[in-house]
Write a protein that holds these residues in place. Structure first.
Motif, PDB file in Angstrom:
ATOM      1  N   GLU A 113       0.870  -1.178   0.000  1.00 59.78           N
ATOM      2  CA  GLU A 113       0.000   0.000   0.000  1.00 59.78           C
ATOM      3  C   GLU A 113       0.909   1.230   0.000  1.00 59.78           C
ATOM      4  O   GLU A 113       1.807   1.350   0.836  1.00 59.78           O
ATOM      5  CB  GLU A 113      -0.923   0.022   1.209  1.00 59.78           C
ATOM      6  N   VAL A 114       0.635   2.130  -0.952  1.00 60.82           N
ATOM      7  CA  VAL A 114       1.481   3.313  -1.098  1.00 60.82           C
ATOM      8  C   VAL A 114       0.620   4.563  -1.063  1.00 60.82           C
ATOM      9  O   VAL A 114      -0.620   4.505  -1.085  1.00 60.82           O
ATOM     10  CB  VAL A 114       2.276   3.250  -2.429  1.00 60.82           C
ATOM     11  N   SER A 115       1.303   5.713  -1.023  1.00 60.41           N
ATOM     12  CA  SER A 115       0.608   6.994  -1.020  1.00 60.41           C
ATOM     13  C   SER A 115       0.167   7.356  -2.433  1.00 60.41           C
ATOM     14  O   SER A 115       0.571   6.727  -3.421  1.00 60.41           O
ATOM     15  CB  SER A 115       1.531   8.086  -0.468  1.00 60.41           C
ATOM     16  N   ALA A 116      -0.651   8.391  -2.526  1.00 66.46           N
ATOM     17  CA  ALA A 116      -1.114   8.841  -3.834  1.00 66.46           C
ATOM     18  C   ALA A 116       0.042   9.340  -4.690  1.00 66.46           C
ATOM     19  O   ALA A 116       0.064   9.143  -5.918  1.00 66.46           O
ATOM     20  CB  ALA A 116      -2.163   9.940  -3.654  1.00 66.46           C
ATOM     21  N   ALA A 117       1.007   9.997  -4.055  1.00 69.36           N
ATOM     22  CA  ALA A 117       2.155  10.521  -4.803  1.00 69.36           C
ATOM     23  C   ALA A 117       3.010   9.403  -5.378  1.00 69.36           C
ATOM     24  O   ALA A 117       3.620   9.551  -6.453  1.00 69.36           O
ATOM     25  CB  ALA A 117       2.989  11.408  -3.896  1.00 69.36           C
ATOM     26  N   ALA A 118       3.058   8.251  -4.679  1.00 67.78           N
ATOM     27  CA  ALA A 118       3.882   7.140  -5.155  1.00 67.78           C
ATOM     28  C   ALA A 118       3.135   6.233  -6.124  1.00 67.78           C
ATOM     29  O   ALA A 118       3.766   5.389  -6.792  1.00 67.78           O
ATOM     30  CB  ALA A 118       4.388   6.325  -3.965  1.00 67.78           C
ATOM     31  N   TYR A 119       1.843   6.367  -6.218  1.00 66.34           N
ATOM     32  CA  TYR A 119       1.049   5.436  -7.012  1.00 66.34           C
ATOM     33  C   TYR A 119       1.296   5.610  -8.515  1.00 66.34           C
ATOM     34  O   TYR A 119       1.585   4.623  -9.219  1.00 66.34           O
ATOM     35  CB  TYR A 119      -0.432   5.617  -6.692  1.00 66.34           C
ATOM     36  N   ASP A 120       1.135   6.808  -9.016  1.00 68.40           N
ATOM     37  CA  ASP A 120       1.270   7.012 -10.471  1.00 68.40           C
ATOM     38  C   ASP A 120       2.675   6.679 -10.989  1.00 68.40           C
ATOM     39  O   ASP A 120       2.808   5.980 -12.004  1.00 68.40           O
ATOM     40  CB  ASP A 120       0.891   8.452 -10.826  1.00 68.40           C
ATOM     41  N   PRO A 121       3.730   7.146 -10.314  1.00 69.43           N
ATOM     42  CA  PRO A 121       5.071   6.799 -10.820  1.00 69.43           C
ATOM     43  C   PRO A 121       5.537   5.408 -10.393  1.00 69.43           C
ATOM     44  O   PRO A 121       6.664   5.002 -10.725  1.00 69.43           O
ATOM     45  CB  PRO A 121       5.966   7.878 -10.214  1.00 69.43           C
ATOM     46  N   CYS A 122       4.667   4.662  -9.671  1.00 70.47           N
ATOM     47  CA  CYS A 122       4.988   3.302  -9.206  1.00 70.47           C
ATOM     48  C   CYS A 122       6.252   3.291  -8.351  1.00 70.47           C
ATOM     49  O   CYS A 122       7.153   2.440  -8.520  1.00 70.47           O
ATOM     50  CB  CYS A 122       5.164   2.359 -10.404  1.00 70.47           C
ATOM     51  N   THR A 123       6.320   4.229  -7.407  1.00 71.83           N
ATOM     52  CA  THR A 123       7.442   4.302  -6.480  1.00 71.83           C
ATOM     53  C   THR A 123       7.207   3.332  -5.332  1.00 71.83           C
ATOM     54  O   THR A 123       6.198   3.432  -4.613  1.00 71.83           O
ATOM     55  CB  THR A 123       7.605   5.724  -5.938  1.00 71.83           C
ATOM     56  N   SER A 124       8.114   2.396  -5.164  1.00 70.10           N
ATOM     57  CA  SER A 124       7.941   1.356  -4.150  1.00 70.10           C
ATOM     58  C   SER A 124       8.716   1.626  -2.879  1.00 70.10           C
ATOM     59  O   SER A 124       8.634   0.826  -1.933  1.00 70.10           O
ATOM     60  CB  SER A 124       8.357  -0.009  -4.715  1.00 70.10           C
ATOM     61  N   THR A 125       9.449   2.731  -2.826  1.00 69.83           N
ATOM     62  CA  THR A 125      10.205   3.034  -1.610  1.00 69.83           C
ATOM     63  C   THR A 125       9.268   3.612  -0.550  1.00 69.83           C
ATOM     64  O   THR A 125       8.331   4.362  -0.863  1.00 69.83           O
ATOM     65  CB  THR A 125      11.314   4.041  -1.923  1.00 69.83           C
ATOM     66  N   ASN A 126       9.554   3.244   0.700  1.00 67.27           N
ATOM     67  CA  ASN A 126       8.775   3.716   1.862  1.00 67.27           C
ATOM     68  C   ASN A 126       7.264   3.460   1.690  1.00 67.27           C
ATOM     69  O   ASN A 126       6.446   4.388   1.753  1.00 67.27           O
ATOM     70  CB  ASN A 126       9.018   5.209   2.097  1.00 67.27           C
ATOM     71  N   PRO A 127       6.845   2.225   1.460  1.00 62.31           N
ATOM     72  CA  PRO A 127       5.411   1.936   1.355  1.00 62.31           C
ATOM     73  C   PRO A 127       4.728   2.045   2.713  1.00 62.31           C
ATOM     74  O   PRO A 127       5.370   1.959   3.767  1.00 62.31           O
ATOM     75  CB  PRO A 127       5.384   0.511   0.818  1.00 62.31           C
ATOM     76  N   ILE A 128       3.417   2.231   2.702  1.00 63.79           N
ATOM     77  CA  ILE A 128       2.647   2.258   3.953  1.00 63.79           C
ATOM     78  C   ILE A 128       2.646   0.873   4.588  1.00 63.79           C
ATOM     79  O   ILE A 128       2.764   0.732   5.812  1.00 63.79           O
ATOM     80  CB  ILE A 128       1.203   2.749   3.671  1.00 63.79           C
ATOM     81  N   SER A 129       2.489  -0.170   3.782  1.00 65.40           N
ATOM     82  CA  SER A 129       2.571  -1.558   4.253  1.00 65.40           C
ATOM     83  C   SER A 129       3.063  -2.416   3.105  1.00 65.40           C
ATOM     84  O   SER A 129       2.926  -2.048   1.918  1.00 65.40           O
ATOM     85  CB  SER A 129       1.205  -2.054   4.760  1.00 65.40           C
ATOM     86  N   LEU A 130       3.588  -3.580   3.429  1.00 75.21           N
ATOM     87  CA  LEU A 130       4.112  -4.498   2.409  1.00 75.21           C
ATOM     88  C   LEU A 130       3.862  -5.932   2.859  1.00 75.21           C
ATOM     89  O   LEU A 130       4.215  -6.312   3.978  1.00 75.21           O
ATOM     90  CB  LEU A 130       5.602  -4.278   2.182  1.00 75.21           C
ATOM     91  N   ALA A 131       3.218  -6.728   1.986  1.00 72.14           N
ATOM     92  CA  ALA A 131       2.964  -8.145   2.257  1.00 72.14           C
ATOM     93  C   ALA A 131       3.616  -8.963   1.152  1.00 72.14           C
ATOM     94  O   ALA A 131       3.394  -8.715  -0.038  1.00 72.14           O
ATOM     95  CB  ALA A 131       1.474  -8.422   2.317  1.00 72.14           C
ATOM     96  N   THR A 132       4.400  -9.934   1.548  1.00 71.86           N
ATOM     97  CA  THR A 132       5.127 -10.751   0.574  1.00 71.86           C
ATOM     98  C   THR A 132       4.651 -12.189   0.522  1.00 71.86           C
ATOM     99  O   THR A 132       5.131 -12.972  -0.310  1.00 71.86           O
ATOM    100  CB  THR A 132       6.631 -10.739   0.911  1.00 71.86           C
ATOM    101  N   THR A 133       3.736 -12.566   1.423  1.00 71.46           N
ATOM    102  CA  THR A 133       3.255 -13.947   1.480  1.00 71.46           C
ATOM    103  C   THR A 133       1.772 -13.980   1.136  1.00 71.46           C
ATOM    104  O   THR A 133       0.970 -13.194   1.654  1.00 71.46           O
ATOM    105  CB  THR A 133       3.483 -14.549   2.874  1.00 71.46           C
ATOM    106  N   SER A 134       1.400 -14.911   0.273  1.00 71.24           N
ATOM    107  CA  SER A 134       0.007 -15.081  -0.141  1.00 71.24           C
ATOM    108  C   SER A 134      -0.642 -16.192   0.682  1.00 71.24           C
ATOM    109  O   SER A 134       0.042 -17.174   1.058  1.00 71.24           O
ATOM    110  CB  SER A 134      -0.041 -15.434  -1.626  1.00 71.24           C
ATOM    111  N   PRO A 135      -1.939 -16.083   0.974  1.00 70.81           N
ATOM    112  CA  PRO A 135      -2.799 -14.915   0.689  1.00 70.81           C
ATOM    113  C   PRO A 135      -2.524 -13.793   1.682  1.00 70.81           C
ATOM    114  O   PRO A 135      -2.350 -14.043   2.869  1.00 70.81           O
ATOM    115  CB  PRO A 135      -4.201 -15.468   0.828  1.00 70.81           C
TER     116      PRO A 135
END
Length: 217
Positions: A76-98
């Motif tokens: 989950e990222v901020s609005a500013a990071a969404y359009d340029p697909c910036t993955s640094t400093n995300p709000i949250s990150l999940a690497t395991t499914s589900p």
């Protein structure tokens, strides 16, 4: 009495558990992409936009991302990071499914895959979350004006004037003074009896008797 107290505690516990279960059932779980899951779709980002437009997201709901481990992730990222697909400093990150992400705040939420070029190809999602039903204020309604009760005249607080008795008529005063009243005393002179001898007749007779008495001496 102890048995009744214990039964009361059990009943209260059951009610609390029932309310919590009902609240859990009221939440909606959204499987992102449905059967396609969280991956790179042929339609790109438009495919996830179409899926999101068919959903209603509310605070308390949850998103489930199904993907292949070590090939995808979800951040989950901020609005500013969404359009340029910036993955640094995300709000949250999940690497395991589900991966289950709870929707705890209203507003717009942004999700991307941080693997190289996946977000640019279209593995990205935007959703709008509304406030929960319990948090929203009920719509304001204009209260219906109740029918006015019949107007009744309250009893007067002014003390009631007692009925006045008619006064006896008074005569108008005259200019002539009133004569004083005549009083009768108890020592009234009795009317002389006509049968008693007159005083003038008794005196000469007495003098004559006295004179005759001196002559006899």
């Amino acid at each position: 009495m102890a048995a009744n107290f214990g039964l009361s505690l059990v009943f209260i516990a059951i009610m609390v558990a029932s309310m919590q279960f009902h609240g859990t059932m009221a939440q909606t779980t959204h499987i992102v992409g449905d059967a396609s899951g969280w991956t790179i779709l042929n339609g790109g980002a438009a495919a996830y936009t179409t899926w999101a437009s068919q959903q209603t997201f509310t605070v308390g709901d949850a998103l489930i991302f199904n993907f292949t481990n070590r090939q995808h992730d979800v951040a989950e990222v901020s609005a500013a990071a969404y359009d340029p697909c910036t993955s640094t400093n995300p709000i949250s990150l999940a690497t395991t499914s589900p991966a289950t992400l709870a929707l705890t705040t209203p507003g717009t939420h942004y999700y991307i895959c941080t693997f190289t070029s996946h977000c640019q190809i279209g593995q990205k999602l935007t959703i709008n979350v509304s406030a929960s039903a319990t948090a929203t204020s009920p719509p304001l309604t204009t209260p219906t004006t109740p029918a006015s009760p019949p107007t009744t005249t309250p009893p007067s607080l002014t003390p009631t004037t007692p009925t006045e008795l008619p006064c006896p008529p008074t005569s108008s005063p005259t200019s002539s003074p009133l004569s004083p009243p005549t009083f009768t005393t108890g020592n009234t002179t009795p009317t002389p009896n006509s049968a008693a001898p007159s005083f003038t007749a008794v005196v000469p007779a007495a003098l004559m008797a006295i004179g005759l008495a001196f002559l006899n001496f």
